[in-house]
Design an enzyme around this catalytic site. Structure first.
Site, PDB file in Angstrom:
ATOM      1  N   ASP A  66       0.821  -1.214   0.000  1.00  0.00           N
ATOM      2  CA  ASP A  66       0.000   0.000   0.000  1.00  0.00           C
ATOM      3  C   ASP A  66       0.855   1.265   0.000  1.00  0.00           C
ATOM      4  OD1 ASP A  66      -2.762   1.272   0.559  1.00  0.00           O
ATOM      5  OD2 ASP A  66      -1.529   2.060   2.185  1.00  0.00           O
ATOM      6  N   HIS A  69       4.559   5.485  -1.852  1.00  0.00           N
ATOM      7  CA  HIS A  69       4.986   6.887  -1.903  1.00  0.00           C
ATOM      8  C   HIS A  69       4.904   7.555  -0.538  1.00  0.00           C
ATOM      9  CE1 HIS A  69       0.712   6.475  -3.058  1.00  0.00           C
ATOM     10  NE2 HIS A  69       0.543   7.468  -2.200  1.00  0.00           N
ATOM     11  N   GLU A 103       1.609  -0.050  -4.864  1.00  0.00           N
ATOM     12  CA  GLU A 103       0.708   1.064  -5.149  1.00  0.00           C
ATOM     13  C   GLU A 103       1.552   2.327  -5.048  1.00  0.00           C
ATOM     14  OE1 GLU A 103      -3.229   3.476  -3.640  1.00  0.00           O
ATOM     15  OE2 GLU A 103      -1.945   2.474  -2.195  1.00  0.00           O
ATOM     16  N   PHE A 130      -3.731   5.353 -16.440  1.00  0.00           N
ATOM     17  CA  PHE A 130      -4.694   4.690 -17.330  1.00  0.00           C
ATOM     18  C   PHE A 130      -6.107   4.998 -16.861  1.00  0.00           C
ATOM     19  CE2 PHE A 130      -7.634   1.283 -18.283  1.00  0.00           C
ATOM     20  CZ  PHE A 130      -7.439   1.087 -19.635  1.00  0.00           C
ATOM     21  N   HIS A 197     -10.879   0.194  -4.923  1.00  0.00           N
ATOM     22  CA  HIS A 197     -11.432   0.716  -3.668  1.00  0.00           C
ATOM     23  C   HIS A 197     -11.128   2.198  -3.478  1.00  0.00           C
ATOM     24  CE1 HIS A 197      -7.264  -0.067  -2.476  1.00  0.00           C
ATOM     25  NE2 HIS A 197      -7.454   0.746  -1.455  1.00  0.00           N
ATOM     26  N   GLY A 201     -14.234   4.354  -3.686  1.00  0.00           N
ATOM     27  CA  GLY A 201     -14.458   4.693  -2.279  1.00  0.00           C
ATOM     28  C   GLY A 201     -14.126   6.121  -1.925  1.00  0.00           C
TER      29      GLY A 201
END
Length: 402
Positions: A66, A69, A103, A130, A197, A201
C-alpha cells in the site's frame, strides 16, 4: 494488501514495544514508521517477516504494498528494496513465482526497476494514469486530480506507449513537473483498472461506473481495460455491473476520533465539484449500503455484461497479439478532435486492430493500418471499402486475415 506505511489510529500499541515510529516524518494518517532512523534495523526485520509470514503460512502468491509513496526512507538500501528482495528470495527457495506489486502515485520508474539497476525491484505497480485518462473521457470530470487529464483519446494513446501519461511534463494539479518515462517496455509491469477501492471509495458518494454511466460507456471502459497491453484488475462486482455504492465506513469507538474522521472526509472533497452530502463514515447504514448484491446477475442486463467480460477475456487469451504485453509492438493512430483511437497490436503473424470512439457522435474515417481486416467483436462499428464507421461510444476488434 499489506500496509507498511501507517497503522490505524485506534488500537495501535506497537509504539509501547519498540521504536516502530518516528516523529521526523509525517504521513496523511499520522506518525510515519521508522525505516531509516536509530534502531530501525529491527523495525525493518519485523515488517519483512510479516510479509514472509503471508507467503509461508497462508501461501499467498503475491503482495500489493500500500502507498509506497508515503514511506519515507533515506537509507542507502531502502526498506522497500529489502522487502522485494526477501520476497523474491523466498519464492526461489519455494520454487514458486511470488509477485510484489506496489501502489505508487509517483510515476517513478525506479519502483519497477531491478535492484541491480538501483531500483526498488517491484514486479509491477498500479498505474493510475490509465484510469484517469479513460475516466475523464467517459465522465468529462476535470476537477481534483482529474485536472491534468483532459478528455482526449491521445492521452490514452500515450499511456499505452509507456505505462504513464506524465513522464516529466508539468502537472497542473501537482503544480510541478511530474514523472519520468520508464525504461521498460514490459506491459506486465503495470496493473490497470477502471474501478478499485480508492477510485470508487474516495468519491463523495462512492458511485461505481455502472451507477454513473450508461451501458455503452460501461462496455467501452471494459474493452479498453481488458484489451490493453497491461495486467487488468477488476473491482468486486464490476464484472456484472454492481450498482451499490462503495462508501468509506469505519467502526471506531473514540468519539473525538469519530468526529475527526468525519471532518477529514469532508475536507478531502474540497478539490472536487460533487453535489450532495458526504455519507457519515460511522453510520452503520453507510456500511450496509456498500454491500454487494450478487443476485443482480440473474437479471438480463447484468448477465449480459457478465458474458461480455467473459468474451473479452477469451479474446485476450486466444489471440497471441492480445496476449503480447510488449509495449514496443503497439501502434496507435489517434484523432483528438473526434476522440477516436485505433490501436494495432501484433505478435508474429497475428494482428489485431482495436477501434474506439469516445464521443457522442458517429464518425466515418479511413482505416489507418492497411490490412484485410475481419470483424472479431463488433459493438457499434462497421468496415466497408477501406473505411470504418464508429457509432457513438462504440468500439470494435478486428483481426487481419493472412
Amino acid at each position: 494488501d499489506v500496509v507498511y506505511n501507517h497503522l490505524g489510529p485506534e488500537g495501535n500499541y506497537l509504539a509501547q514495544y519498540g521504536p516502530y515510529f518516528t516523529d521526523r516524518y509525517k504521513t496523511p494518517w499520522g506518525l510515519a514508521l521508522n525505516f531509516d532512523g536509530p534502531r530501525s534495523d529491527d523495525v525493518r526485520w519485523y515488517f519483512i517477516h510479516n510479509a514472509l509470514q503471508w507467503i509461508d503460512e497462508f501461501h499467498f502468491d503475491g503482495l500489493r504494498v500500500d502507498a509506497v509513496h508515503a514511506i519515507v526512507d533515506h537509507s542507502a538500501e531502502p526498506f522497500l528494496q529489502d522487502l522485494c528482495e526477501a520476497i523474491h528470495q523466498r519464492a526461489a527457495e519455494l520454487g514458486r513465482k511470488i509477485y510484489a506489486i506496489a501502489e505508487s502515485d509517483l510515476n517513478d520508474p525506479r519502483v519497477i526497476t531491478p535492484k541491480s539497476e538501483f531500483g526498488l525491484g517491484f514486479d509491477a505497480q498500479w498505474a493510475d494514469d490509465f484510469h484517469h485518462s479513460v475516466h475523464t473521457l467517459l465522465t468529462g470530470e476535470q476537477d481534483g486530480y482529474y485536472e491534468g487529464f483532459p478528455p482526449k483519446a491521445g492521452n490514452l494513446a500515450r499511456v499505452l506507449a509507456t505505462g504513464y501519461l506524465y513522464t516529466g511534463q508539468h502537472s497542473a494539479y501537482r503544480g510541478r513537473k511530474y514523472g519520468r518515462e520508464p525504461k521498460t517496455k514490459d506491459g506486465a509491469k503495470f496493473v490497470i483498472s477502471m474501478q478499485n477501492h480508492d477510485q470508487v471509495g474516495n468519491r463523495l458518494l462512492g458511485e461505481r461506473l455502472a451507477a454513473l454511466l450508461p451501458p455503452d460507456k460501461v462496455r467501452i471502459a471494459a474493452a479498453a481495460t481488458i484489451l490493453a497491453p497491461f495486467v487488468p484488475m477488476l473491482f468486486m462486482g464490476e464484472e456484472y455491473g454492481e450498482k451499490a455504492p462503495f462508501q468509506y465506513f469505519t467502526s471506531h469507538s473514540d468519539p473525538d476520533l469519530i468526529e475527526a474522521v468525519r471532518k477529514g472526509r469532508r475536507e478531502e472533497f474540497d478539490d472536487f465539484i460533487w453535489a450532495g452530502e458526504a455519507p457519515d463514515p460511522h453510520d452503520e447504514e453507510t456500511f450496509r449500503r456498500s454491500k454487494l448484491n450478487a443476485s443482480l446477475r440473474q437479471r438480463d442486463e447484468h448477465n449480459d455484461l457478465w458474458e461480455f467480460y467473459r468474451t473479452l477475456l477469451a479474446l485476450r487469451r486466444e489471440h497471441p497479439a492480445l496476449r503480447n504485453l510488449d509495449l514496443g509492438s503497439i501502434e496507435t493512430d489517434v484523432d483528438d478532435e473526434r476522440n477516436v483511437l485505433f490501436v494495432r497490436r501484433r505478435k508474429d503473424a497475428d494482428q489485431v486492430l482495436l477501434a474506439f470512439n469516445f464521443a457522442e457522435e458517429a464518425h466515418t474515417m479511413p482505416l489507418p493500418f492497411p490490412a484485410a481486416w475481419q470483424p472479431i467483436l463488433d459493438h457499434g462499428a462497421t468496415i466497408a471499402a477501406g473505411e470504418i464507421t464508429l457509432g457513438p461510444w462504440s468500439f470494435a476488434v478486428f483481426g487481419a486475415t493472412t
